[in-house]
Design a protein around this motif. Structure first.
Motif, PDB file in Angstrom:
ATOM      1  N   LEU A   8       0.793  -1.123  -0.170  1.00  0.00           N
ATOM      2  CA  LEU A   8       0.031  -0.086  -0.114  1.00  0.00           C
ATOM      3  C   LEU A   8       0.931   1.320   0.062  1.00  0.00           C
ATOM      4  N   ALA A   9       1.855   1.257   1.008  1.00  0.00           N
ATOM      5  CA  ALA A   9       2.747   2.363   0.946  1.00  0.00           C
ATOM      6  C   ALA A   9       3.513   2.748  -0.855  1.00  0.00           C
ATOM      7  N   LYS A  10       3.567   1.522  -1.119  1.00  0.00           N
ATOM      8  CA  LYS A  10       4.474   1.532  -2.532  1.00  0.00           C
ATOM      9  C   LYS A  10       3.372   2.479  -3.764  1.00  0.00           C
ATOM     10  N   LEU A  11       2.131   1.929  -3.385  1.00  0.00           N
ATOM     11  CA  LEU A  11       1.207   2.431  -4.354  1.00  0.00           C
ATOM     12  C   LEU A  11       0.847   3.920  -3.981  1.00  0.00           C
ATOM     13  N   PHE A  12       0.861   4.255  -2.544  1.00  0.00           N
ATOM     14  CA  PHE A  12       0.608   5.641  -2.375  1.00  0.00           C
ATOM     15  C   PHE A  12       1.608   6.480  -2.611  1.00  0.00           C
ATOM     16  N   ALA A  13       2.804   6.110  -2.549  1.00  0.00           N
ATOM     17  CA  ALA A  13       4.115   6.736  -2.872  1.00  0.00           C
ATOM     18  C   ALA A  13       4.066   7.178  -4.479  1.00  0.00           C
ATOM     19  N   ALA A  98       5.909   5.532 -12.960  1.00  0.00           N
ATOM     20  CA  ALA A  98       5.127   4.238 -13.276  1.00  0.00           C
ATOM     21  C   ALA A  98       6.179   3.270 -13.508  1.00  0.00           C
ATOM     22  N   LEU A  99       7.491   3.564 -14.027  1.00  0.00           N
ATOM     23  CA  LEU A  99       8.295   2.559 -14.184  1.00  0.00           C
ATOM     24  C   LEU A  99       8.897   2.148 -12.929  1.00  0.00           C
ATOM     25  N   TRP A 100       9.170   3.025 -12.004  1.00  0.00           N
ATOM     26  CA  TRP A 100       9.505   2.597 -10.514  1.00  0.00           C
ATOM     27  C   TRP A 100       8.542   1.563 -10.126  1.00  0.00           C
ATOM     28  N   VAL A 104       9.073  -2.124  -8.745  1.00  0.00           N
ATOM     29  CA  VAL A 104       8.965  -2.721  -7.263  1.00  0.00           C
ATOM     30  C   VAL A 104       8.032  -3.446  -6.922  1.00  0.00           C
ATOM     31  N   MET A 105       6.885  -3.536  -7.657  1.00  0.00           N
ATOM     32  CA  MET A 105       5.705  -4.237  -7.371  1.00  0.00           C
ATOM     33  C   MET A 105       5.287  -5.165  -8.341  1.00  0.00           C
ATOM     34  N   PRO A 106       5.400  -6.557  -7.907  1.00  0.00           N
ATOM     35  CA  PRO A 106       5.201  -7.512  -8.786  1.00  0.00           C
ATOM     36  C   PRO A 106       3.847  -7.667  -8.986  1.00  0.00           C
ATOM     37  N   PHE A 107       2.968  -8.153 -10.097  1.00  0.00           N
ATOM     38  CA  PHE A 107       1.699  -8.137 -10.353  1.00  0.00           C
ATOM     39  C   PHE A 107       0.749  -8.692  -9.319  1.00  0.00           C
ATOM     40  N   ASP A 108       1.173  -9.885  -8.883  1.00  0.00           N
ATOM     41  CA  ASP A 108       0.348 -10.424  -7.946  1.00  0.00           C
ATOM     42  C   ASP A 108      -0.075  -9.498  -6.757  1.00  0.00           C
ATOM     43  N   GLN A 109       1.113  -8.771  -6.373  1.00  0.00           N
ATOM     44  CA  GLN A 109       1.011  -7.990  -5.192  1.00  0.00           C
ATOM     45  C   GLN A 109       0.219  -6.681  -5.447  1.00  0.00           C
ATOM     46  N   LEU A 110       0.282  -6.255  -6.562  1.00  0.00           N
ATOM     47  CA  LEU A 110      -0.773  -5.270  -7.088  1.00  0.00           C
ATOM     48  C   LEU A 110      -2.200  -5.747  -7.098  1.00  0.00           C
ATOM     49  N   ALA A 112      -3.399  -8.221  -4.972  1.00  0.00           N
ATOM     50  CA  ALA A 112      -3.572  -8.110  -3.628  1.00  0.00           C
ATOM     51  C   ALA A 112      -4.003  -6.829  -2.832  1.00  0.00           C
ATOM     52  N   THR A 113      -2.990  -5.910  -3.523  1.00  0.00           N
ATOM     53  CA  THR A 113      -3.464  -4.461  -2.861  1.00  0.00           C
ATOM     54  C   THR A 113      -4.644  -3.983  -3.177  1.00  0.00           C
ATOM     55  N   LEU A 114      -5.037  -4.108  -4.730  1.00  0.00           N
ATOM     56  CA  LEU A 114      -6.202  -3.699  -5.111  1.00  0.00           C
ATOM     57  C   LEU A 114      -7.508  -4.381  -4.394  1.00  0.00           C
TER      58      LEU A 114
END
Lengths: 207, 340
Positions: A8-13, A98-100, A104-110, A112-114
């Motif tokens: 969540l922190a990565k997405l928020f950042a 977006a590239l960053w 840093v965020m694998p798709f399955d993590q994304l 799970a976050t969603l």
């Protein structure tokens, strides 16, 4: 080390950085510089190789440049240069953010976050299946292209290329839908009842 | 075709995002209601297919090549609701995997390609099919027209969004819009050609895969015989409204250079009125803009846009007609013979 941040922190950042990059007025040079530095710092923290970023930029810039240059060109070079620079800088900054995030965020993590952000289950189930099929279909397309070039002994004319390309799309569509049917059958055989079940990646990681 | 972050202002992004969110939520709602458990793998596969189909290059000149956009194609195969969801996910994955497009402008992109492409494209196709007929020819003509109109509608919407994003007075919008519209009419031509040819190919080989009139979603197994039976369902008011909206937007695309000029003129007039409070001064003010530009060039530009518009429209219709003529109506049942 950005890789180990909570998702969540990565997405928020990332969202914050993109917002900052698109909201800062271009005439405030130092502010733009600060945003650029923060993004660059994030890239170095995540140890994303600069060569990779440069390579991606090479593919990203031409369309953005075309879009941006059309503004001053349409004014016969009299106006619109500020807008041109704005679009280029903002586009570049948000693209690198977006590239960053992608790195840093694998798709399955994304996914799970969603899910934690309460995106509807149906959408996520479709999304995860799409992600799964995507690579299968790319391979399929690759094989069809190989087959096409294996059967061509000369340079095709423009008409032939277009014709074979539309056949490629159409044939891929038929094969994909047939595959969807088979997959649906396989899912039914494994007890699919229309509901999706998820494994929490945090629990999965635990020893 | 993707709008990158930084082109539109955050306020415009927020508004388009809200509209798209509503549209996608409605699509998901409809998806949940109308169909069974087969929808999920089918929609996922359709999204993956559109993504993979966009990788097929259609060369135009040496360095330039076009590709499929897919909104109309997706709607033709899985129906407008699932098509809209599939296109939305394609756009999302393109951002999340390849950072193509943008996060803030995702709403605008979804509005242009998923909502206008699938909902609008489907509505236009159904409207055309009502007049041409629910046959092979009707479907191909309908999808060609739908593909082209939906791209032009997206162009009109983009012009509006762009105009709202940039502080007025900085640049002359009419020229930018001229450029945008001519550029998009080319993209639309490519999209129309590809979509029409691909749908025609599928109709030749597996006609049951294309949604007929009166269907909004792909049927589940077992009741496939029902599709296409209801040859003349009552005209759905909302669908006609949707088709009308898309067509109006497409027409607006060609009028946008004029419209923005008119708006500029209007602002000038209002400014004059506000400043001097006499009407007599405002009448020369109306023509003040035209003094700067040599009249022949301004007139020529308008004529060029109009010709591009009319020529584009005519060529799309000719194309649709030719496609429906050139391709065999009787399906060659090769695929079935091969036991695919």
């Amino acid at each position: 080390m950005c890789h180990r941040w909570p998702p969540l922190a990565k997405l928020f950042a990332a969202v914050t950085m993109i917002l900052a990059a698109t909201c800062v007025p271009i005439t405030h040079g130092p502010l733009v510089g600060i945003v650029a530095c923060v993004i660059f710092f994030a890239h170095t923290l995540a140890r994303i190789p600069l060569a990779y970023v440069a390579r991606r930029m090479l593919f990203f810039w031409p369309p953005l440049f075309l879009m941006a240059i059309s503004l001053p060109l349409s004014q016969a070079g009299q106006a619109g240069w500020l807008l041109f620079v704005t679009i280029l800088v903002r586009g570049t900054l948000s693209f690198s953010t977006a590239l960053w995030l992608v790195n840093v965020m694998p798709f399955d993590q994304l996914l799970a976050t969603l899910r934690r952000l309460r995106v509807p289950d149906v959408l996520l189930a479709i999304l995860s299946l799409m992600y799964r099929f995507l690579f299968v279909l790319w391979d399929e397309l690759d094989r069809m292209r190989t087959a096409r070039s294996a059967r061509l002994f000369r340079k095709p004319s423009l008409w032939e290329t277009w014709r074979s390309a539309t056949h490629l799309v159409g044939r891929l569509l038929i094969r994909a839908l047939d595959r969807a049917d088979r997959i649906h059958g396989a899912m039914l055989a494994r007890g699919w009842d229309g509901r999706s079940r998820w494994i929490d990646p945090r629990q999965e990681d635990r020893p | 075709m993707h709008i990158q972050d930084g082109v539109l202002s955050p306020a415009v992004c927020a508004v388009t995002g809200a509209i798209s969110l509503g549209a996608v939520a409605y699509s998901v709602h409809q998806l949940k209601q109308s169909v069974g458990d087969r929808t999920i793998p089918l929609t996922g596969m359709m999204a993956a297919l559109v993504f993979a189909g966009q990788m097929v290059n259609f060369p135009i000149g040496a360095p330039v090549s076009g590709h499929l956009l897919g909104g109309v194609l997706a709607a033709a195969v899985v129906g407008p609701w699932a098509g809209c969801v599939a296109m939305t996910l394609v756009l999302f994955v393109q951002w999340a995997l390849f950072s193509d497009g943008g996060l803030l402008s995702l709403g605008a992109n979804v509005l242009h390609m998923a909502v206008l492409g699938s909902w609008g494209g489907h509505a236009v196709r159904m409207l055309v099919q009502r007049f041409v007929g629910d046959s092979h020819k009707g479907i191909v003509i309908g999808s060609v027209v739908a593909a082209w109109t939906s791209v032009m509608a997206a162009a009109a919407l983009f012009c509006l969004e762009f105009r709202l994003s940039v502080p007025p007075g900085e640049i002359d919008f009419s020229k930018v819009f001229t450029l945008m519209v001519s550029f998009h009419s080319l993209i639309g031509l490519g999209e129309a050609l590809i979509t029409g040819a691909a749908i025609s190919f599928v109709l030749n080989h597996r006609p049951e895969l294309i949604c007929r009139m009166g269907t909004l979603a792909r049927p589940d197994h077992g009741n496939e015989e029902q599709t296409g039976k209801s040859a003349h369902p009552p005209i759905a008011f909302t669908r006609t409204l949707g088709a009308g909206l898309v067509i109006a937007l497409a027409i607006a695309a060609f009028l946008s250079p004029f419209a923005s000029e008119y708006a500029d003129g209007l602002e000038a007039v209002l400014g004059k009125l506000g400043g001097e409070f006499h009407l007599t001064a405002s009448v020369p003010g109306l023509f003040a803009d035209y003094d700067k530009v040599p009249v022949p060039i301004a007139a020529w530009e308008k004529i060029a846009v109009s010709i591009a518009g009319i020529g584009g429209t005519l060529s799309v219709f000719t194309l649709a007609w030719l496609l429906s003529k050139a391709l065999p109506i009787a399906p060659t049942k090769l695929s079935e013979a091969a036991g695919e």
